[in-house]
Write a protein that holds these residues in place. Structure first.
Motif, short mmCIF file in Angstrom:
data_model
loop_
_atom_site.label_atom_id
_atom_site.label_comp_id
_atom_site.label_asym_id
_atom_site.label_seq_id
_atom_site.Cartn_x
_atom_site.Cartn_y
_atom_site.Cartn_z
N THR A 2 -4.45 -5.15 -11.03
CA THR A 2 -5.86 -5.35 -10.68
C THR A 2 -6.17 -6.72 -10.08
N PHE A 3 -5.26 -7.68 -10.18
CA PHE A 3 -5.52 -8.98 -9.58
C PHE A 3 -5.70 -8.82 -8.07
N ASP A 4 -6.73 -9.46 -7.50
CA ASP A 4 -7.12 -9.10 -6.14
C ASP A 4 -7.55 -10.31 -5.32
N GLU A 5 -6.65 -11.29 -5.18
CA GLU A 5 -6.92 -12.44 -4.33
C GLU A 5 -5.90 -12.46 -3.20
N PRO A 6 -6.34 -12.47 -1.95
CA PRO A 6 -5.39 -12.54 -0.83
C PRO A 6 -4.54 -13.80 -0.92
N CYS A 7 -3.32 -13.71 -0.41
CA CYS A 7 -2.39 -14.85 -0.47
C CYS A 7 -1.40 -14.72 0.67
N ASP A 8 -0.55 -15.73 0.81
CA ASP A 8 0.51 -15.70 1.81
C ASP A 8 1.81 -15.18 1.24
N ALA A 9 2.02 -15.39 -0.06
CA ALA A 9 3.28 -14.98 -0.69
C ALA A 9 3.02 -14.54 -2.13
N VAL A 10 3.68 -13.46 -2.50
CA VAL A 10 3.67 -12.97 -3.88
C VAL A 10 5.06 -13.17 -4.46
N VAL A 11 5.12 -13.65 -5.68
CA VAL A 11 6.39 -13.81 -6.41
C VAL A 11 6.32 -12.91 -7.64
N PHE A 12 7.35 -12.10 -7.82
CA PHE A 12 7.37 -11.10 -8.91
C PHE A 12 8.80 -11.02 -9.42
N LEU A 13 9.13 -11.87 -10.37
CA LEU A 13 10.53 -12.02 -10.78
C LEU A 13 10.80 -11.34 -12.12
N GLN A 14 11.89 -10.58 -12.14
CA GLN A 14 12.41 -9.95 -13.36
C GLN A 14 11.32 -9.14 -14.08
N THR A 15 10.53 -8.40 -13.31
CA THR A 15 9.44 -7.64 -13.91
C THR A 15 9.33 -6.22 -13.38
N ILE A 16 9.80 -5.96 -12.16
CA ILE A 16 9.62 -4.63 -11.60
C ILE A 16 10.35 -3.57 -12.42
N GLU A 17 11.38 -3.99 -13.14
CA GLU A 17 12.08 -3.06 -14.04
C GLU A 17 11.24 -2.67 -15.25
N HIS A 18 10.11 -3.36 -15.45
CA HIS A 18 9.22 -3.07 -16.58
C HIS A 18 8.11 -2.08 -16.23
N VAL A 19 7.91 -1.77 -14.95
CA VAL A 19 6.70 -1.05 -14.54
C VAL A 19 6.96 0.44 -14.35
N GLN A 20 5.91 1.22 -14.59
CA GLN A 20 6.01 2.68 -14.48
C GLN A 20 5.95 3.15 -13.03
N ASP A 21 5.20 2.46 -12.18
CA ASP A 21 5.01 2.90 -10.80
C ASP A 21 5.32 1.74 -9.85
N PRO A 22 6.61 1.48 -9.59
CA PRO A 22 6.95 0.33 -8.73
C PRO A 22 6.45 0.49 -7.30
N ASP A 23 6.33 1.72 -6.79
CA ASP A 23 5.82 1.90 -5.44
C ASP A 23 4.38 1.42 -5.33
N ALA A 24 3.57 1.74 -6.30
CA ALA A 24 2.18 1.29 -6.28
C ALA A 24 2.10 -0.23 -6.35
N ILE A 25 2.96 -0.85 -7.14
CA ILE A 25 2.96 -2.30 -7.27
C ILE A 25 3.33 -2.96 -5.94
N LEU A 26 4.39 -2.48 -5.30
CA LEU A 26 4.82 -3.08 -4.04
C LEU A 26 3.78 -2.86 -2.94
N GLU A 27 3.13 -1.72 -2.95
CA GLU A 27 2.09 -1.48 -1.95
C GLU A 27 0.91 -2.42 -2.17
N ARG A 28 0.61 -2.69 -3.43
CA ARG A 28 -0.47 -3.65 -3.72
C ARG A 28 -0.08 -5.05 -3.24
#
Length: 264
Positions: free
Chosen positions: A108-134
């Motif tokens: 739900t975090f919704d601030e535009p940025c130039d770069a997103v960092v997401f380390l050692q966490t995608i293995e924790h999520v139920q819907d990785p496609d939705a996360i990457l699209e966000r």
């Protein structure tokens, strides 16, 4: 009565409550956790050198140490985490100019940025496609011409984390663990250009791995009854230089993968 050892962070600044090691997030200032801390820190340092002057969001930032590292070069960094204890700890501990923390969900975090960092966490999520699209939407919302948005996403390698032949390790926090090709395909479904780097042992950790594999070092120190004294010395002595990121080695042998995902 439980006799399980509780590891707390040591030597925190005045007014900053120490966090307990639960296995859900990596912590600095816990000697027993130093291997994992350094293994994650080297990736943050690699990214720090590449986000100079950018607006960065560090998703699922946990304790906040990585957000602080990124803040050394970025124009601004927001560390996002939904856990109230981790958020409060990070907010109080890391006060570098340009660094702030938001208690929010990755979804739900919704601030535009130039770069997103997401380390050692995608293995924790139920819907990785939705996360990457966000993430893609965040880095393209107001991107400047000629400067593509980028997402840095890391995850452990199933082949070196789980037992041989298993589809998942015993980590209770993980939903899905990836092989190199399936991780690449996941990222390429959302970003035009994806580079995968592998994280490997170097220096004394490479020597240690050789000693275990070829010289049966585990059997030796057990036989000599020096296992605890050895690792009480060895683990806190590990540094970032005992790991290396490379795109030129066999990814099947990597400890972790780092995907550098660009929008154009």
């Amino acid at each position: 009565m439980s006799t399980e050892t509780v590891y707390l962070q040591r030597d925190q600044p005045d007014g900053v409550p120490p966090l307990a090691l639960t296995g859900e997030r990596t912590l600095p200032d816990v000697p027993e956790e130093n291997y994992w801390f350094r293994r994650h820190l080297i990736v943050y340092e690699h990214i720090r050198a590449r986000v100079g002057g950018l607006r960065v969001v560090d998703m699922a930032c946990g304790e906040g140490y990585g957000t602080d590292v990124l803040g050394r070069t970025a124009a601004s960094v927001v560390g996002v985490d939904a856990n109230p204890e981790a958020h409060e700890h990070a907010r109080l501990k890391y006060t570098r100019p340009g660094v702030r923390f938001a208690r929010d969900l990755v979804e739900t975090f919704d601030e535009p940025c130039d770069a997103v960092v997401f380390l050692q966490t995608i293995e924790h999520v139920q819907d990785p496609d939705a996360i990457l699209e966000r993430f893609r939407s965040l880095v393209t919302a107001d991107a400047e011409p000629g400067r593509p948005g980028v997402a840095y996403v890391s995850t452990p390698n199933l082949l070196t984390l789980a037992p041989p032949g298993a589809e998942k390790s015993e980590n209770p926090w993980h939903v899905k663990e990836y092989r190199a090709q399936e991780f690449r395909e996941l990222c390429e479904a959302h970003f035009e250009h994806v580079e995968i780097l592998g994280l490997f042992h170097a220096r004394k950790l490479a020597v240690h791995a050789f000693a275990i594999d070829r010289l049966r070092w585990d059997d030796v120190h057990k036989g000599l009854r020096i296992t605890k004294p050895f690792y009480d010395w060895f683990t806190p002595a590990i540094t970032e230089s005992d790991f290396v990121l490379s795109a030129d080695r066999d990814l099947d042998e990597a400890l972790d993968f780092l995907a550098v995902c660009r929008t154009s």
